[in-house]
Design an enzyme around this catalytic site. Structure first.
Site, PDB file in Angstrom:
ATOM      1  CG  HIS A  24      -2.102  -0.938   0.989  1.00 25.16           C
ATOM      2  ND1 HIS A  24      -2.192  -2.175   1.600  1.00 25.16           N
ATOM      3  CD2 HIS A  24      -3.181  -0.832   0.179  1.00 25.16           C
ATOM      4  CE1 HIS A  24      -3.290  -2.785   1.211  1.00 25.16           C
ATOM      5  NE2 HIS A  24      -3.924  -1.994   0.347  1.00 25.16           N
TER       6      HIS A  24
ATOM      7  CG  HIS B  68      -1.875   0.174  -4.385  1.00 20.35           C
ATOM      8  ND1 HIS B  68      -2.554  -0.703  -5.218  1.00 20.35           N
ATOM      9  CD2 HIS B  68      -2.803   0.668  -3.525  1.00 20.35           C
ATOM     10  CE1 HIS B  68      -3.830  -0.746  -4.873  1.00 20.35           C
ATOM     11  NE2 HIS B  68      -4.009   0.086  -3.848  1.00 20.35           N
TER      12      HIS B  68
ATOM     13  CG  HIS C 246      -7.324   4.158  -3.295  1.00 23.34           C
ATOM     14  ND1 HIS C 246      -6.262   4.200  -4.168  1.00 23.34           N
ATOM     15  CD2 HIS C 246      -7.366   2.885  -2.826  1.00 23.34           C
ATOM     16  CE1 HIS C 246      -5.688   3.010  -4.224  1.00 23.34           C
ATOM     17  NE2 HIS C 246      -6.333   2.189  -3.421  1.00 23.34           N
ATOM     18  CG  ASP C 247      -5.077   2.250  -0.403  1.00 21.46           C
ATOM     19  OD1 ASP C 247      -4.872   1.396  -1.295  1.00 21.46           O
ATOM     20  OD2 ASP C 247      -6.014   2.162   0.411  1.00 21.46           O
TER      21      ASP C 247
ATOM     22  CG  ASP D 296      -8.076  -0.749  -4.371  1.00 23.64           C
ATOM     23  OD1 ASP D 296      -8.721  -0.730  -3.325  1.00 23.64           O
ATOM     24  OD2 ASP D 296      -6.835  -0.630  -4.395  1.00 23.64           O
TER      25      ASP D 296
HETATM   26  C1  EP7 Z   1     -10.351  -3.374  -2.172  1.00 26.76           C
HETATM   27  O1  EP7 Z   1      -9.674  -3.195  -0.945  1.00 26.76           O
HETATM   28  C2  EP7 Z   1      -8.544  -3.930  -0.751  1.00 26.76           C
HETATM   29  C3  EP7 Z   1      -7.877  -3.694   0.447  1.00 26.76           C
HETATM   30  C4  EP7 Z   1      -6.704  -4.388   0.713  1.00 26.76           C
HETATM   31  C5  EP7 Z   1      -6.210  -5.293  -0.221  1.00 26.76           C
HETATM   32 CL1  EP7 Z   1      -4.712  -6.113   0.070  1.00 26.76          CL
HETATM   33  C6  EP7 Z   1      -6.892  -5.553  -1.417  1.00 26.76           C
HETATM   34  C7  EP7 Z   1      -6.352  -6.472  -2.417  1.00 26.76           C
HETATM   35  N1  EP7 Z   1      -5.880  -6.030  -3.581  1.00 26.76           N
HETATM   36  N2  EP7 Z   1      -5.419  -7.087  -4.276  1.00 26.76           N
HETATM   37  C8  EP7 Z   1      -5.598  -8.191  -3.497  1.00 26.76           C
HETATM   38  C9  EP7 Z   1      -5.253  -9.524  -3.742  1.00 26.76           C
HETATM   39  C10 EP7 Z   1      -4.577  -9.936  -5.007  1.00 26.76           C
HETATM   40  N3  EP7 Z   1      -5.521 -10.457  -2.839  1.00 26.76           N
HETATM   41  C11 EP7 Z   1      -6.141 -10.135  -1.685  1.00 26.76           C
HETATM   42  C12 EP7 Z   1      -6.448 -11.153  -0.745  1.00 26.76           C
HETATM   43  C13 EP7 Z   1      -7.145 -10.839   0.409  1.00 26.76           C
HETATM   44  C14 EP7 Z   1      -7.530  -9.528   0.643  1.00 26.76           C
HETATM   45  C15 EP7 Z   1      -8.316  -9.177   1.868  1.00 26.76           C
HETATM   46  O2  EP7 Z   1      -8.351  -8.036   2.251  1.00 26.76           O
HETATM   47  N4  EP7 Z   1      -8.996 -10.198   2.419  1.00 26.76           N
HETATM   48  C16 EP7 Z   1      -9.804  -9.992   3.629  1.00 26.76           C
HETATM   49  C17 EP7 Z   1     -11.235  -9.555   3.301  1.00 26.76           C
HETATM   50  C18 EP7 Z   1     -11.786 -10.300   2.106  1.00 26.76           C
HETATM   51  C19 EP7 Z   1     -12.094  -9.813   4.522  1.00 26.76           C
HETATM   52  C20 EP7 Z   1      -7.202  -8.504  -0.238  1.00 26.76           C
HETATM   53  C21 EP7 Z   1      -6.512  -8.794  -1.400  1.00 26.76           C
HETATM   54  N5  EP7 Z   1      -6.190  -7.821  -2.346  1.00 26.76           N
HETATM   55  C22 EP7 Z   1      -8.056  -4.838  -1.685  1.00 26.76           C
HETATM   56 MG    MG Z   2      -7.544   0.775   0.712  1.00 27.15          MG
HETATM   57 ZN    ZN Z   3      -5.810   0.267  -2.719  1.00 28.41          ZN
END
Ligand code: EP7
Ligand code: MG
Ligand code: ZN
Length: 342
Positions: free
Chosen positions: A81, A85, A121-122, A233
């Site tokens: 983050h 990103h 956004h982050d 995102d």
């Molecule tokens: C849209 O907001 C976000 C915030 C933070 C993150 Cl890191 C992401 C994000 N962006 N790419 C990914 C990938 C490739 N895998 C991920 C695997 C799990 C999770 C996660 O937060 N799982 C817990 C929830 C489902 C309860 C997020 C993932 N992720 C998106």
């Molecule tokens: Mg975020």
């Molecule tokens: Zn993000």
């Protein structure tokens, strides 16, 4: 340290309009992470310019450069983050605007709100998730936990701070009503980046895919903006396997660091944060299958030009299934060697 004057200095108007970073820069296949740091700043300016937003909203170049530099400074350096990103997320929103011709479906105000929400956004993300804020009783949790979406409310608050820093308000020449509307849109778009919120609106998004988009409905326009935000995102999943694989390494580096910290604090981390219990390929398959792919499917249903993007996410999912088989066959108990990702 890049100083705003030397950036503005060498962007004579003609160079900015002809500025090309790569002939595929405005194509869905382009990997924005491959751009070098200095060009990322110029590319942010170019994206506002190329979408006609600088002239439309009478944005001074000095203010825009100052704003972008302040946003970049607002990002910390956790593995995932971070500024890279943010830039890649903004780039995907630019691709949506350009390749799905969103400018004849959404207003310029909605488009500049989406682009600006993406880059911000982050901002000031600490590399720990919302659950960690609440469990660790962090300062952010004391501020926002009663409303939920703790981090996302903070990212928006930081955005407002940057815009109210003198010389950084790119919306300074907007009419008061437009300014208020833009800030309100940015707030709702950044709040939409909370995974929990996205999951809540998923039924409405699938309904949109089934019954079509009614652009005279304010709710439909907000749903479309939220979907574009989420698609941006997660857009590392829409690129080639090398990008998807590398992104997972960064995400789990960040997730496992949080888990290590939780263990030191005497708390048991969730599986996704526990390097001793997580099976990365399985977690990635779950995330792509249940969160990413359905979101890209809706966007592909609404815009035929987006089908190629949906298919690339499908290909990455298939690749994860192969990696999972390999991972399980080697009985890899942990992820310290994330290098198993061939
Ligand atoms: C849209 O907001 C976000 C915030 C933070 C993150 Cl890191 C992401 C994000 N962006 N790419 C990914 C990938 C490739 N895998 C991920 C695997 C799990 C999770 C996660 O937060 N799982 C817990 C929830 C489902 C309860 C997020 C993932 N992720 C998106
Ligand atoms: Mg975020
Ligand atoms: Zn993000």
């Amino acid at each position: 340290k890049v100083d705003k004057d030397d950036i503005v200095g060498n962007i004579p108007d003609k160079q900015l309009t002809l500025q090309q970073f790569d002939e595929n820069f405005d194509k869905f296949c382009y990997p924005p992470r491959s751009l070098c740091p200095d060009h990322k700043i110029k590319a942010c300016i170019w994206m506002y310019e190329d979408l006609g937003l600088i002239s439309k909203f009478h944005i001074s170049m000095h203010t825009l450069v100052h704003f972008i530099l302040m946003v970049r400074k607002g990002y910390r350096e956790p593995p995932y983050h971070n500024w890279d990103h943010a830039f890649s997320v903004m780039h995907h929103a630019y691709l949506l605007a350009k390749n799905l011709e969103l400018n004849d479906k959404l207003s310029d105000l909605e488009i500049i709100a989406l682009l600006t929400a993406c880059i911000c956004h982050d901002v000031d993300h600490r590399g720990t998730n919302n659950a960690f804020q609440v469990n660790s009783k962090s300062a952010l949790a004391s501020l926002y936990s009663s409303e939920g979406s703790v981090l996302e409310r903070h990212h928006f608050a930081q955005t407002v701070c940057i815009l109210s820093t003198s010389g950084c308000n790119i919306f300074e020449n907007m009419k008061r009503k437009d300014y208020a509307q833009t800030l309100d849109l940015i707030k709702n778009i950044i709040l939409a980046t909370d995974v929990a919120t996205h999951l809540q609106i998923m039924p409405q998004l699938e309904d949109l895919a089934k019954n079509g988009l009614n652009l005279s409905s304010k709710n439909h326009r907000m749903l479309l903006l939220s979907l574009c935000m989420t698609a941006s995102d997660l857009s590392d999943q829409t690129k080639n396997w090398k990008t998807t694989k590398n992104t997972s390494k960064l995400i789990y580096k960040e997730f496992f660091s949080q888990g290590d910290l939780e263990k030191r604090m005497g708390n048991l981390p969730a599986i996704i944060n526990d390097r001793e219990r997580a099976c990365v390929p399985q977690l990635q398959i779950n995330f792509i299958e249940h969160i990413a792919l359905p979101a890209y499917k809706v966007l592909a249903n609404l815009f035929a030009e987006y089908i190629e993007v949906y298919e690339r996410v499908q290909r990455n999912l298939k690749r994860w299934r192969l990696v999972e088989k390999e991972f399980l066959s080697r009985g890899l108990p942990n992820n310290d060697s994330l290098d198993f990702l061939t």
